[in-house]
Design an enzyme around this catalytic site. Structure first.
Site, PDB file in Angstrom:
ATOM      1  CD  GLU A 196       7.589   0.120   8.071  1.00 55.84           C
ATOM      2  OE1 GLU A 196       7.880   1.382   7.510  1.00 55.84           O
ATOM      3  OE2 GLU A 196       6.784  -0.563   7.697  1.00 55.84           O
ATOM      4  CG  ASP A 249      -0.431  -0.269   2.365  1.00 53.99           C
ATOM      5  OD1 ASP A 249       0.975  -0.007   2.410  1.00 53.99           O
ATOM      6  OD2 ASP A 249      -1.113   0.007   3.229  1.00 53.99           O
ATOM      7  CB  SER A 250       4.428   1.438  -0.166  1.00 48.90           C
ATOM      8  OG  SER A 250       4.731   0.579  -0.679  1.00 48.90           O
ATOM      9  CD  GLU A 261       0.647  -1.020   7.838  1.00 49.05           C
ATOM     10  OE1 GLU A 261      -0.070  -0.456   8.842  1.00 49.05           O
ATOM     11  OE2 GLU A 261       0.641  -0.627   6.792  1.00 49.05           O
ATOM     12  CG  ASP A 273       0.195  -4.184   2.086  1.00 46.02           C
ATOM     13  OD1 ASP A 273      -0.355  -4.609   3.989  1.00 46.02           O
ATOM     14  OD2 ASP A 273       1.156  -3.112   2.615  1.00 46.02           O
ATOM     15  CE  LYS A 293       3.014  -5.749   4.580  1.00 52.30           C
ATOM     16  NZ  LYS A 293       2.490  -4.597   4.932  1.00 52.30           N
TER      17      LYS A 293
END
Length: 307
Positions: A202, A63-64, A134, A102, A132
């Protein structure tokens, strides 16, 4: 879970035809053998081709993309539909790496049903092998359990979680106190317990990572978490310098493509304005007789316009 395209023949893929596709059992085996795991993000066909040619193990459609290719200041605005478009393009460029999708902010937090539906779309519509999400809080753990229960492998993500960076006090390292590091340990263990196949650490102090690695049986991929993890991930645009500024302190830049792109477009613009481009070598020819005939055919029309 997804159907990978058959190996293709371009020169950048010759090596790929001799590699086995990455699978979850192979990933666990790499951890067991102590072989470093290479992960990188990709957001389109060209970046996927570069990852394939480099022989990386894991490719994250992150999602970056919100900040790297869509122009937002944070990752939160990116929509599921955006991620599906990007993931489809990446899928068409990959053969051997495991492709991770993501789950964007707002697409899985509301309920288990929402989370499963989003994960299913990433797999069925975009061809992701796994997904994935978060966070390691109670809600994220429940969603991970639900998605795993639906038959879709999940990668967890603890430490600095960009989707909720505001609640964490901004984009800064996490786990810098004993209490904070203990919380990260609890989150990582909870995600492992509900069946996550791997984790991303991270922006965690290297010494904390070393302490936590002994607690975990699944592969851990680090980004700003030191060398003790089982592998490393960097954002495609960060490692190649396709951005302004230096980025986070953990980024190692392997190229400066943004400057090269700027220089290339500037040179093109200058050539057009000075009429150096296009030159004779950039054009196509026509037989002299055909050109003469064309001139005769157009002559009446040209004459009328002169009147």
């Amino acid at each position: 879970m997804s159907s990978r395209p058959a190996a293709q023949a371009p020169s950048d893929l010759i090596g790929a035809t001799h590699r086995l596709p990455m699978t979850l059992p192979l990933l666990i085996e790499k951890k067991r053998l102590g072989e470093p795991i290479v992960m990188v993000t990709a957001y389109d066909y060209p970046s996927a081709r570069a990852a394939e040619a480099a022989g990386v193990d894991l490719v994250l459609v992150g999602d970056s993309a919100a900040t790297t290719v869509l122009g937002y200041n944070t990752t939160t605005p990116v929509e599921l539909e955006d991620m599906l478009v990007l993931a489809r393009a990446v899928r068409r460029g990959l053969t051997t790496p495991l492709m991770i999708g993501d789950l964007p902010f707002g697409s899985y937090e509301v309920s288990d049903e929402q989370a499963i539906t989003t994960a299913l779309r990433m797999v069925k519509e975009a061809g992701c092998d796994v997904v994935k999400l978060e966070g390691g809080g109670e809600a994220s753990v429940r969603r991970a359990r639900a998605i795993v229960g639906a038959g879709i492998p999940v990668m967890g993500h603890v430490g600095l979680t960009p989707q909720t960076s505001t609640a964490l006090g901004g984009w800064k390292a996490q786990g810098r106190t004993a209490a904070a590091a203990t919380r990260i340990a609890a989150e990582a263990l909870a995600l492992q317990e509900v069946g996550c196949f791997a984790l991303v650490f991270e922006a965690i102090p290297s010494a904390v990572t070393e302490e936590l690695m002994g607690l975990l049986e699944i592969p851990v991929i680090g980004i700003g978490a030191g060398p003790a993890t089982d592998g490393q991930v960097l954002v495609f645009h960060d490692l190649l310098g396709i951005r302004d500024g230096l980025g986070a302190r953990f980024v190692k830049r392997y190229a400066n493509l943004q400057q090269e792109m700027n220089d290339g477009v500037s040179a093109y613009a200058e050539d057009v304005r000075s009429r150096r481009y296009p030159g004779p070598e950039h054009g196509y020819s026509i037989d002299a007789a055909e050109l003469a005939e064309l001139h005769e055919r157009l002559a009446p029309t040209l004459d009328e316009r002169k009147l």
